[in-house]
Design a protein around this motif. Structure first.
Motif, mmCIF file in Angstrom:
data_model
loop_
_atom_site.group_PDB
_atom_site.id
_atom_site.type_symbol
_atom_site.label_atom_id
_atom_site.label_comp_id
_atom_site.label_asym_id
_atom_site.label_seq_id
_atom_site.Cartn_x
_atom_site.Cartn_y
_atom_site.Cartn_z
ATOM 1 N N PRO A 18 0.797 -1.229 0.000
ATOM 2 C CA PRO A 18 0.000 0.000 0.000
ATOM 3 C C PRO A 18 0.831 1.281 0.000
ATOM 4 C CG PRO A 18 -0.220 -1.156 2.091
ATOM 5 C CD PRO A 18 0.579 -2.038 1.174
ATOM 6 N N GLY A 19 2.016 1.244 0.546
ATOM 7 C CA GLY A 19 2.865 2.434 0.566
ATOM 8 C C GLY A 19 3.522 2.691 -0.782
ATOM 9 N N GLY A 20 3.600 1.650 -1.610
ATOM 10 C CA GLY A 20 4.229 1.776 -2.917
ATOM 11 C C GLY A 20 5.726 1.983 -2.819
ATOM 12 N N ARG A 21 6.309 2.232 -3.946
ATOM 13 C CA ARG A 21 7.737 2.512 -4.007
ATOM 14 C C ARG A 21 7.992 3.847 -3.318
ATOM 15 N NH1 ARG A 21 11.361 1.496 -9.085
ATOM 16 N NH2 ARG A 21 9.680 0.021 -9.322
ATOM 17 N N PRO A 22 9.088 3.946 -2.563
ATOM 18 C CA PRO A 22 9.370 5.225 -1.910
ATOM 19 C C PRO A 22 9.445 6.356 -2.937
ATOM 20 C CG PRO A 22 10.870 3.535 -1.131
ATOM 21 C CD PRO A 22 10.089 2.938 -2.267
ATOM 22 N N LYS A 23 8.793 7.436 -2.656
ATOM 23 C CA LYS A 23 8.751 8.576 -3.574
ATOM 24 C C LYS A 23 10.131 9.218 -3.674
ATOM 25 C CE LYS A 23 4.291 8.110 -3.922
ATOM 26 N NZ LYS A 23 3.993 6.841 -4.502
ATOM 27 N N GLY A 24 10.509 9.526 -4.894
ATOM 28 C CA GLY A 24 11.750 10.251 -5.106
ATOM 29 C C GLY A 24 13.010 9.415 -5.118
ATOM 30 N N ILE A 25 12.893 8.086 -5.050
ATOM 31 C CA ILE A 25 14.106 7.272 -4.994
ATOM 32 C C ILE A 25 14.914 7.382 -6.278
ATOM 33 C CG2 ILE A 25 13.071 5.101 -5.768
ATOM 34 C CD1 ILE A 25 14.861 3.793 -3.520
ATOM 35 N N ALA A 26 14.234 7.459 -7.439
ATOM 36 C CA ALA A 26 14.950 7.595 -8.706
ATOM 37 C C ALA A 26 15.691 8.926 -8.746
ATOM 38 C CB ALA A 26 13.988 7.464 -9.884
ATOM 39 N N ALA A 27 15.045 9.967 -8.304
ATOM 40 C CA ALA A 27 15.685 11.286 -8.289
ATOM 41 C C ALA A 27 16.891 11.289 -7.351
ATOM 42 C CB ALA A 27 14.680 12.354 -7.876
ATOM 43 N N ARG A 28 16.741 10.641 -6.212
ATOM 44 C CA ARG A 28 17.865 10.572 -5.267
ATOM 45 C C ARG A 28 19.029 9.797 -5.861
ATOM 46 N NH1 ARG A 28 16.050 8.396 0.220
ATOM 47 N NH2 ARG A 28 18.262 8.648 0.626
#
Length: 113
Positions: A18-28
């Motif tokens: 439900p939380g999905g992939r952490p937001k912004g991981i690709a950008a980080r």
């Protein structure tokens, strides 16, 4: 009747994450692109050929994309195909690409193979 047979792990529309992939991981991760490329570039100078090859592969994959994997059905070997079938296949290929049948043909009109 087995009561567990009808159970599904999730209801329609429900996800197991439900939380999905952490937001912004690709950008980080992209924030480290320059450093990562520097490390790979430096690895090209290593003494170990395995390290150099791995670094070269990674750099080329990132610069040009990973090569497309092609597969072929080799269940029928050319040796198992009779001359008439092979001639017909070659003629069909030549017709498809607009190549003259005379290219590669012998004086008997048969294709050389």
């Amino acid at each position: 009747m087995n009561k567990l047979a009808n159970l599904k792990p999730f209801s329609p529309g429900q996800t197991g994450n439900p939380g999905g992939r952490p937001k912004g991981i690709a950008a980080r991760a992209r924030e480290h692109t320059d450093r990562a490329l520097d490390v790979l570039s430096e690895a090209l100078e290593e003494d170990d050929p395995k390290v150099r090859i791995a670094a070269a592969k990674e750099l080329l994959d990132r610069g040009y994309g990973k090569p497309v994997t092609m597969t072929a059905d080799v269940t029928d070997k050319l040796d198992d195909i009779d001359d008439n079938t092979l001639d017909a296949a070659i003629s069909a290929l030549r017709a498809a690409i607009g190549t003259s049948d005379e290219v590669g043909a012998s004086s008997t009109g048969k294709t050389k193979h």
